[in-house]
Design an enzyme around this catalytic site. Sequence first.
Site, short mmCIF file in Angstrom:
data_model
loop_
_atom_site.label_atom_id
_atom_site.label_comp_id
_atom_site.label_asym_id
_atom_site.label_seq_id
_atom_site.Cartn_x
_atom_site.Cartn_y
_atom_site.Cartn_z
N ARG A 162 0.86 -1.21 -0.08
CA ARG A 162 -0.04 -0.03 0.04
C ARG A 162 1.00 1.26 0.00
O ARG A 162 0.63 2.21 -0.84
CB ARG A 162 -0.94 -0.12 1.24
N ARG A 184 7.76 -8.82 -4.11
CA ARG A 184 7.76 -10.33 -4.17
C ARG A 184 6.88 -10.94 -5.16
O ARG A 184 7.35 -11.91 -5.87
CB ARG A 184 7.46 -10.81 -2.88
N ARG A 245 12.50 -0.91 6.84
CA ARG A 245 13.14 -1.33 8.19
C ARG A 245 14.65 -1.35 8.06
O ARG A 245 15.22 -1.49 6.69
CB ARG A 245 12.73 -2.74 8.47
N GLU A 274 18.36 0.20 15.61
CA GLU A 274 17.81 1.68 16.13
C GLU A 274 17.26 1.28 17.63
O GLU A 274 16.95 0.19 18.20
CB GLU A 274 16.66 2.09 15.57
N HIS A 292 12.99 7.56 12.69
CA HIS A 292 11.85 6.44 12.38
C HIS A 292 10.43 7.14 12.79
O HIS A 292 9.68 6.90 13.41
CB HIS A 292 11.94 5.17 13.41
N ILE A 293 10.17 8.24 11.84
CA ILE A 293 9.43 9.13 11.97
C ILE A 293 8.18 9.22 10.69
O ILE A 293 7.45 10.04 10.50
CB ILE A 293 9.58 10.67 12.22
C1 DGY Z 1 5.34 0.77 11.20
O1 DGY Z 1 4.11 0.94 11.33
O2 DGY Z 1 5.66 -0.25 11.03
C2 DGY Z 1 6.12 2.10 11.35
O3 DGY Z 1 7.52 2.01 10.67
C3 DGY Z 1 6.02 2.70 12.63
O4 DGY Z 1 6.89 1.84 13.60
#
Ligand code: DGY
Length: 329
Positions: A162, A184, A245, A274, A292-293
């Site tokens: 998405r 994938r 990630r 992290e 990570h925002i």
């Molecule tokens: C998620 O929702 O996976 C974002 O990376 C926030 O951690």
Amino acid sequence: MTDPSEQRPRVLVARKLFDDLLDPLRARCHLQYHDEDRAAEPARLRQWMADKDGVLLTASERVDGALLDASPRLRVVSTMTVGFDHIDVGACAARGIVVTHAPDVLTETTADFGIALLLAALRQIGEAERYLRAGRWQGWSPDAFAGADLHGSTLGIVGMGRIGRAIARRASLGFGASIVYHNRNRLDPQLEAESRARYSSLDSLLEQSDHVLLALPFSPAAHHLIGGVEIARMRRGATLVNIGRGGLVDEAALAQALQDGRLGAAGLDVFEGEPRVDARLLQAPRLVLTPHIASASLPTRRAMVRLAVDNLLAVLDGRAPPNPVALGG
Ligand code: DGY
């Protein structure tokens, strides 16, 4: 006589969330809430979960088999994130524990950020601002901080879920970029057309893209999906952005490629260890680093918590939760 409140499920929220959104849990459960703005240490988490029926987590708390063994009453693990690589889903399934996550509500906000981080990286906005604030600006210059363009470029998106598709729409409709993607599974033709994206192998995507953006979840198979070999395949001067990630990118190889000038720029919102950030990344030029925002707009973070609460209560009430995580999903 048994106090009816004793029949209520016991629920843990291990760190500070939006207090008012926890009211439905207070109304129907015994809620243990630690409103500290930091991740719970594993030993405390283990102690707190020992008598809980349900737990609402963020991405900072890890759930593995040992923790589950110490949580004999646990029926549901609800994470407020879309990613669930911090939870051993197989170990939960083996114990009959339902895992839920929070997809959809963060898609558009995260896609906005993907574009923002890409633009910040390729136009060197972070470095330019630090330069100005440091009082180093002596006057306008024709080539200072002259970066690359998004408009008219080829953007390669790895991970066409998405969020990847929402980024593709923005980049193609808003910036006139050509989109190639790798996933994938190839998308069905209608989704491909809506995303204005062409399917490609990973190698070919790396070779033809001006900018490569990673928007896929972590899995052990995707560990260091982009390392030295893959960076060497990318165009000289290309941009690499990761909002998926941390473990997807070999951070040492990325830092080296920026030092060498092999890559033009990069942006990272996620890191392998992290919140610890590799010192080589902190030293690397033309690299934008954010903590990570990507999903962090206030309305979206609140929607994520609301959904996690709904999922948790559904399982505790014996109803099908809106967003279960399927084993292998
Ligand atoms: C998620 O929702 O996976 C974002 O990376 C926030 O951690």
